[in-house]
Design an enzyme around this catalytic site. Structure first.
Site, PDB file in Angstrom:
ATOM      1  N   GLY A 447      -2.818  13.662 -19.255  1.00 35.01           N
ATOM      2  CA  GLY A 447      -2.799  12.779 -20.297  1.00 35.01           C
ATOM      3  C   GLY A 447      -2.521  12.761 -21.428  1.00 35.01           C
ATOM      4  N   ASP A 448      -3.906  11.854 -22.246  1.00 31.29           N
ATOM      5  CA  ASP A 448      -3.596  12.012 -24.117  1.00 31.29           C
ATOM      6  C   ASP A 448      -4.094  11.742 -24.126  1.00 31.29           C
ATOM      7  OD1 ASP A 448      -1.562  12.116 -26.218  1.00 31.29           O
ATOM      8  OD2 ASP A 448      -0.444  10.200 -26.414  1.00 31.29           O
ATOM      9  N   PHE A 449      -4.701  11.903 -25.896  1.00 28.10           N
ATOM     10  CA  PHE A 449      -6.128  12.030 -26.091  1.00 28.10           C
ATOM     11  C   PHE A 449      -7.031  10.809 -26.247  1.00 28.10           C
ATOM     12  CE2 PHE A 449      -2.881  13.788 -29.877  1.00 28.10           C
ATOM     13  CZ  PHE A 449      -3.346  15.022 -29.196  1.00 28.10           C
ATOM     14  N   ARG A 463      -5.467  23.837 -33.194  1.00 26.56           N
ATOM     15  CA  ARG A 463      -4.418  23.351 -34.269  1.00 26.56           C
ATOM     16  C   ARG A 463      -3.679  22.211 -33.297  1.00 26.56           C
ATOM     17  NH1 ARG A 463      -1.081  29.200 -33.535  1.00 26.56           N
ATOM     18  NH2 ARG A 463      -1.829  29.170 -31.317  1.00 26.56           N
ATOM     19  N   HIS A 466      -3.491  19.268 -37.811  1.00 28.04           N
ATOM     20  CA  HIS A 466      -2.958  19.417 -38.796  1.00 28.04           C
ATOM     21  C   HIS A 466      -0.808  19.067 -37.847  1.00 28.04           C
ATOM     22  CE1 HIS A 466      -0.665  23.745 -37.511  1.00 28.04           C
ATOM     23  NE2 HIS A 466      -0.600  22.967 -36.507  1.00 28.04           N
TER      24      HIS A 466
END
Length: 581
Positions: A447-449, A463, A466
């Site tokens: 999935g995604d965020f 990481r 950024h």
């Protein structure tokens, strides 16, 4: 350990527990009194005494520590400084010398916190390192007293060094240890010192390599034109290292035995004279060393081997390949605020790499070259507390790439369960990597965020932030905050831009992110504001190797949460993943 090692360890424990700063300084520097004594005493405190011991195996050392009343389960850290000193002193490859530091706690006369700094080099029976052990036990080159500098800054450090040198102490090297984010300045004690130690250390938390350069006498005296020429030819260095990796020179060279150019050229299928030119340049960089019989690989060059632990070969190929070409459009990025990578390749690097699987794999591997920054992370209090909980706790690695970081944490804490959130094409590779090491303790969510799994105990963003501008970072943090229960913790791993403008890897990566990715590095207060905009609060931050930090945040709205005063840890907790979007 020999009986002599044991006796030295006991004597060191007694010394550290019985001395006080005000009494010890005049013994160390005879003639020190008045304003200079007060200046030192106000700025320094006696922190530890150190010795180097040589156990036959780690359990033997732990038993001796316990017998001396010291904590036997104290965390080990690699010793960068002492390892280099031993390698230079005995003309050995530093990779052969696995020197470690243990710092068991003791208390001074007033109950103040101190440590006994124990350097260890394991010497099994029959080891060729035994000659080092014999000589070091006699000379005690690494035994020293240490004073920790309170509130270190460049002016204070130079002033304290000047006082020591005026009273007969002589600068004797030092170094920066990225594993604990601390800088040491060594001195040889005056000949008439009555402290019982020939060497003394000033320890300053943080990276003070600019001051250290003058301390060890490495200030350059180049003319401005020569300095600028060295800077202008930095691109040559990038390509030389990339070519070294492409030709697989590190695999063809040996760290002990020299190889002549003709034989090496045949092995790597190169033109002998041209290869010799490259090798001479690599020798100037310290990647290889040149002798009458040819060239051999150094410890630095060994990091470019494909099978080396923490191999930096993929990083050399990335920085000498796609990112090298896109950096040529840095002026476009600065003028227009658009990434050079998109201008050159027509799309952002995530989408471009997704369409080129060989580059995507190389990028994943290149990110693993920085895995050393994660070594202390499993010891973070949030993770150790979760790992010791009576009920199983769950950690979610958001956009966790190939699962290297999550696997490291789960391996360190067998009771934890993990969830890896990643894109579908990354999940399968991560599963292949994690299943053999953590089995069914990890589940995989494609999935995604917006799909951050709810209800876990710890969430990790390593990481990730950024890579994005502030607006997207706020969305990501809000996605995490919505998924987090009131008791949950969020750990963010990023490089932090220094507030004082001092040299930092974060400053270099900020330029890289701007030109090639479209993201940025940030200061701690910048991250604090982003967290607040997402309903989160920055609790504290702690340094990691390679100029990274871990930021600990929790939900502001949690009724069980009382915001702690902001603090900065002086070392890695006392005691990854590829950016895939």
């Amino acid at each position: 350990m020999t009986s002599g090692d044991t006796a030295r360890l006991r004597a060191t424990v007694d010394f550290v527990t019985n001395q006080d700063t005000g009494t010890l300084l005049p013994l160390l520097l005879p003639g020190l009194d008045g304003p200079e004594l007060r200046a030192l005493a106000d700025r320094c405190r006696f922190a530890h005494a150190a010795l180097l011991v040589f156990p036959a195996d780690p359990p033997m050392l732990r038993a001796e520590l316990a017998a001396c009343g010291l904590t036997a389960d104290v965390t080990e850290q690699p010793s960068v400084v002492v390892r280099k000193r031993l390698a230079l002193r005995y003309q050995r490859d530093a990779a052969e010398l696995d020197v470690r530091i243990l710092r068991p706690t003791v208390h001074g006369p007033e109950g103040e916190h101190r440590v006994v700094e124990v350097f260890t080099l394991t010497v099994p029976p029959g080891s060729e390192l035994a000659t080092i052990a014999v000589h070091e036990r006699i000379q005690e080159n690494e035994a020293h007293l240490a004073f920790e500098v309170e509130r270190p800054d460049p002016l204070v450090l130079r002033g304290l060094s000047s006082i020591l040198e005026r009273h007969g102490a002589v600068a004797d090297g030092g170094g920066y240890n990225p594993h604990e984010d601390g800088t040491v300045f060594y001195f040889t004690a005056p000949a008439d010192s009555k402290a019982g130690y020939r060497r003394v250390e000033l320890y300053a938390s943080g990276d003070h390599r600019d001051v250290l350069a003058s301390h060890v006498g490495s200030d350059r005296t180049d003319e401005p034109a020569e300095t600028l020429l060295r800077l202008l030819t930095g691109a040559w260095t990038t390509q030389a290292l990339a070519t070294c990796a492409q030709l697989r020179l590190p695999e063809a060279l040996d760290t002990r035995t020299a190889v002549d150019v003709e034989a090496l050229a045949q092995t790597v299928n190169a033109h002998p004279d041209s290869l010799a030119t490259l090798l001479r340049y690599l020798a100037m960089l310290g990647v290889v060393s040149q002798g009458p019989d040819g060239f051999r690989l150094t410890e630095l060059g060994a990091l470019l081997r494909a099978n080396a632990s923490g191999s930096m070969r993929p990083l050399a190929l990335m920085y000498g390949g796609p990112f090298y070409h896109s950096f040529a459009l840095l002026s476009h990025a600065v003028r227009n605020g658009q990434t050079g990578f998109e201008q050159l390749f027509g799309e952002n690097h995530f989408d471009y790499f997704a369409r080129h699987p060989e580059l995507a794999e190389r990028f994943d591997r290149s990110m693993a070259a920085s895995s050393r920054m994660f070594e202390p992370l499993p010891a973070h209090p949030v993770l150790t507390t979760a790992g010791r909980a009576a009920e199983p706790r769950t950690i979610v690695d958001v956009a966790g790439g190939n699962g290297a970081l999550l696997g490291r944490v789960l391996a360190a804490h067998p009771s934890l369960r993990g969830i890896l959130l990643e894109r579908p094409n990354v999940i399968e590779a991560a599963r292949r990597s994690l299943v053999p090491t953590v089995g069914d303790r990890c589940t995989y969510h494609a999935g995604d965020f917006a799909d951050v799994p709810p209800g876990a105990d710890v969430y990790v963003l390593s990481r990730v932030l950024h890579d994005w501008d502030d607006d997207r970072c706020r969305e990501i943090l809000r996605d995490c905050a919505r998924a987090m229960p009131a008791h949950a913790d969020l750990l963010i791993i990023e490089r932090l831009l220094p507030a004082d403008g001092s040299a930092s890897l974060a400053t270099a990566w900020d330029l890289h992110m701007m030109c090639n990715v479209g993201g940025r590095e940030r200061r701690a207060d910048h991250y604090s504001r982003l967290l607040e905009s997402a309903g989160l609060h920055l609790v504290d931050r702690s340094p990691l190797p390679l100029d990274a930090h871990v930021l600990h945040a929790r939900k502001v709205a949690s009724p069980a949460y009382v915001p702690a005063p902001h603090r900065v840890a002086a070392s890695c907790f006392e005691g990854s993943r590829p950016a895939s979007r």
